[in-house]
Write a protein that holds these residues in place. Structure first.
Motif, short mmCIF file in Angstrom:
data_model
loop_
_atom_site.label_atom_id
_atom_site.label_comp_id
_atom_site.label_asym_id
_atom_site.label_seq_id
_atom_site.Cartn_x
_atom_site.Cartn_y
_atom_site.Cartn_z
N ILE A 56 -0.44 3.98 4.70
CA ILE A 56 -1.96 4.39 4.88
C ILE A 56 -2.42 5.70 5.46
O ILE A 56 -1.66 6.35 6.01
CB ILE A 56 -2.69 3.25 5.44
N PHE A 57 -3.70 6.02 5.38
CA PHE A 57 -4.29 7.17 6.09
C PHE A 57 -3.72 8.46 5.76
O PHE A 57 -3.17 9.31 6.50
CB PHE A 57 -4.22 6.95 7.65
N LYS A 87 6.30 4.54 20.78
CA LYS A 87 5.59 3.07 21.03
C LYS A 87 4.29 2.79 21.11
O LYS A 87 3.46 3.68 21.19
CB LYS A 87 6.28 2.49 22.45
N GLY A 88 3.86 1.72 20.11
CA GLY A 88 2.41 1.45 20.06
C GLY A 88 2.07 2.07 18.39
O GLY A 88 2.95 2.17 17.56
N ILE A 89 0.79 2.48 18.40
CA ILE A 89 0.27 2.98 17.05
C ILE A 89 0.37 4.50 16.79
O ILE A 89 0.30 4.93 17.88
CB ILE A 89 -0.97 2.32 16.77
N TYR A 140 4.52 1.72 7.84
CA TYR A 140 5.42 0.80 8.53
C TYR A 140 6.65 0.53 8.22
O TYR A 140 7.63 -0.49 8.17
CB TYR A 140 4.69 -0.59 8.40
N LYS A 177 0.92 -1.14 0.09
CA LYS A 177 -0.03 -0.07 0.02
C LYS A 177 0.89 1.33 0.00
O LYS A 177 1.73 1.33 0.81
CB LYS A 177 -0.94 -0.04 1.24
N GLY A 230 8.70 -0.91 10.76
CA GLY A 230 8.38 -1.96 11.10
C GLY A 230 7.11 -1.64 12.03
O GLY A 230 6.24 -2.63 12.40
N ASN A 231 7.01 -0.33 12.52
CA ASN A 231 5.95 0.04 13.31
C ASN A 231 4.94 0.84 12.73
O ASN A 231 5.44 1.76 11.90
CB ASN A 231 6.64 0.46 14.79
N PRO A 232 3.79 1.15 13.04
CA PRO A 232 2.87 2.05 12.43
C PRO A 232 3.36 3.54 13.02
O PRO A 232 2.87 3.76 14.20
CB PRO A 232 1.62 1.65 12.75
N ILE A 252 -1.54 6.80 14.23
CA ILE A 252 -2.19 6.72 13.15
C ILE A 252 -3.16 7.86 13.11
O ILE A 252 -3.31 8.51 13.97
CB ILE A 252 -3.05 5.40 13.22
N THR A 294 0.30 7.23 8.13
CA THR A 294 0.97 6.27 8.74
C THR A 294 1.78 5.31 7.92
O THR A 294 1.28 4.87 6.87
CB THR A 294 -0.10 5.41 9.53
#
Lengths: 450, 193
Positions: free
Chosen positions: A210-211, A249-251, A226, A187, A229-231, A253, A224
């Protein structure tokens, strides 16, 4: 990305007008707030040309087709069939004294666009006029001198003039649409013009991307990706590609820019809960906007930037809420159905479009503020998701699986005239309509002095 | 992309290993010894005994393959345990990050393996089916991964051994649009770090 070029208009001469404009413009032609819009029958005959060679003929056909296509795209007009015209269009001299209006009212036209162009050594001189065939007079007249290569820009500009005259609104001809496509196997974000033309790939991250979200000046796109590796959240300048990253850390988005500011809201989860934060345009945290247990995602701003609609799972199912940013007051606005997401606040501020799931299918709805009058705009045609308004609020772009794979579609704000915008390889999702990108346009129309 | 290449490589290494393990340890030991014989070109001779006047190198080497094989056994046992850890996904209900009894049982099994192999760390991926919308699903995927992580921590495993990542609905295992595919996609998936 194709850099948006300002039209090199050397001359934009207001030619003449016969009907005295009682108000600033003829807004009474099209009431864009009416869901029961009557399409105005308009004739756009092939433009005449004084350059009596192949180039001139081809260009006048191309220019008139292009204008016709852009006007048709708005959904305001009924484009009349050229075969039915009484006059030989190529011979029309485009000024009121040479037009026999009964020939146009006889074929049902209430408006007429006539044009004439000349080409000399790559320089295009084009004269374009809009007539009211019933009042038998000219409404707008412009003459543009520019490079032949900028024909499309001139046609976009004149289409904008027509729409401004008829609706009082600038339209969307200088806007673009960002969307996600999986054509490369990943994507990535792509950008096309308002009508799906001139598609170009904006990101080459080779990772889920994305987004997309446009800043209100159109100079920045946040998204956003990866990549690492992380969003994470990326904020990229559409011109020089300078970039900021929010990689907590985490999302990280669902970005959404605050209108008129170099600030954006986004969902971050580094605290252990998924909340919406206000960030600077460089990704620095300004403050936490939501603080409720559960997922808070997909912010979208009211045009004045004072309120934010978003999706929250706080009631158990995803629903749309509106929060006053200063007071913190929160109000749930969707109550029908168990899955209402992807809110998009209209540019006029009076409605929020969203996707709601009912009977296992997603469809696009609009709802008034305070949860008044939800209206379903799509139905019986696959899943319809990710609504986003055109900058003038007249159209909504969205994704649909009605043809199988997900594609980008567009419709009027009332759900009429649904059509596919483009067809490229892969699946297309998450369209986001840009603001108007050509800020110089108003100075041109002022020359007209309507 | 890199990650998926590693996954493929890991599978390439691990699957033959599993096949070996599955075909039973004894067989592979015999095979090893026979290979040794071949190498020492003593095909007609009986298996070497302490009394036999076998050449020194063979006597010295003989126990070695057995030792390696025991290590290999343990390694293969571990590989197999890791496979189970990674292959068995934890499934969730629609629009839910709650752990149903079946999901808890799978996590308890994983906890046993994680207790035994205390030096390994895990990335827990949270995934969703295609039915929701991408944005909310990315959030839901994270809640699923976090929910699995919390359960393991509550069983006494060190939090530092786990990281979580959500892929929302971006990495489905099955792309069919039916309940069978959706069930498989609503998952927490374990990956060795």
């Amino acid at each position: 990305m194709v850099a948006f070029r300002y039209v090199a208009v050397l001359v934009a001469v207001y030619l003449s007008f016969i009907i005295p404009a009682s108000s600033l413009a003829g807004y009474d032609y099209i009431d864009i707030n009416s869901p029961f819009l009557r399409k105005i029958p308009i004739a756009v005959p092939v433009f005449g040309t004084d350059t009596a060679n192949e180039t001139g003929m081809q260009l006048s056909k191309k220019a008139s087709d292009m204008l016709s296509g852009m006007l048709d795209f708005t959904g305001y007009f009924k484009m009349l069939d050229r075969d039915s015209f009484i006059e030989d269009s190529a011979k029309i001299k485009p000024d009121a004294s040479n037009i026999y209006f009964p020939n146009w009212t006889a074929v049902g036209a209430e408006l007429l666009v006539a044009g004439n162009l000349q080409v000399k050594g790559g320089v295009l001189e084009i004269e374009l006029r809009l007539f009211d065939t019933i009042k038998a007079g000219q409404l707008i007249g412009k003459k543009y001198t520019t490079s032949v290569n900028d024909l499309r820009d001139v046609i976009k500009r004149f289409s904008g003039e027509i729409i401004y005259y008829l609706t009082g609104n600038r339209g969307f001809f200088d806007s673009q649409i960002a969307f996600v496509s999986s054509g490369t196997g990943n994507k990535e974000i792509y950008i096309c013009e308002f009508d799906g033309s001139n598609t170009s790939q904006f990101t080459r991250n080779k990772a889920i991307t994305i987004f997309p979200a446009w800043s209100s000046d159109g100079h920045w796109i946040a998204f956003t990706s990866y990549i690492k590796g992380n969003p994470d959240l990326y904020i990229v300048n559409t011109g020089d590609r300078s970039m900021s990253v929010v990689a907590k850390k985490g999302i990280n988005i669902t970005p959404a820019w605050v209108p008129g500011k170099f600030e954006l809201a986004a969902t971050l989860s580094y605290s252990g809960d998924q909340d919406i934060y206000l960030l600077t345009g460089t990704g620095k945290e300004i403050k936490k906007l939501t603080n409720e247990r559960g997922s808070d995602v997909s912010p979208t701003w009211s045009p004045d930037g004072k309120k934010m609609a978003f999706v929250s799972s706080r009631s158990g199912t995803p629903q749309v809420y509106v929060q006053d940013v200063d007071t913190g007051h929160v109000e749930r606005i969707t109550f029908y159905g168990r899955y209402n997401t992807q809110p998009s606040w209209s540019p006029k501020g009076d409605k929020i479009a969203y996707s709601g799931m009912n009977g296992g299918r997603h469809n696009i709805y609009t709802i008034g503020l305070g949860g008044k009058d939800p209206v379903q705009l799509t139905g019986n045609a696959g899943d319809n998701e990710s609504p986003s308004w055109s900058p003038d609020g007249s159209l909504i772009v969205f994704s649909s699986t009605r043809e199988g794979p997900s594609r980008i579609f567009v419709m009027t704000a009332f759900g009429t005239d649904q059509r596919r915008l483009l067809a490229i390889s892969g699946e297309q999702t998450s369209p986001k309509w840009s603001p108007g990108l050509n800020n110089k346009q108003p100075s041109i129309s002022n020359l007209g002095g309507l | 992309m890199k990650k998926s290449i590693w996954v493929v490589l890991a599978l390439l290494l691990v699957i033959p290993g599993l096949l070996f393990t599955a075909s039973c340890g004894k067989k592979s030991l015999t095979a090893d010894i026979e290979t040794m014989k071949d190498k020492t070109k003593e095909a007609p001779a009986p298996p070497p005994r302490a009394s036999a006047p076998a050449p020194a190198p063979v006597v010295q080497k003989a126990p070695e393959p057995l030792k390696i094989s025991e290590e290999e056994m343990r390694a293969r046992e571990k590989t197999s345990a890791m496979q189970a850890l990674m292959n068995e996904d934890v499934y969730f209900d629609y629009d839910s990050a709650a752990l149903a009894p079946a999901a808890q049982e799978i996590l308890k099994k994983k906890a046993v393996a994680l207790n035994k192999y205390s030096n390994i760390s895990i990335t827990i991926e949270g995934h969703c089916d295609e039915r929701g919308t991408n944005e909310y699903n990315l959030a839901l995927g994270e809640r699923r991964a976090e929910s699995a992580k919390k359960f393991l921590i509550d069983l006494g495993l060190a939090a530092s051994r786990f990281t979580t990542i959500s892929y929302g609905e971006e990495k489905p295992v099955g792309t069919s649009s039916n309940e069978e595919a959706w069930v498989k996609n609503r998952r927490a998936h374990f990956v060795l770090k």
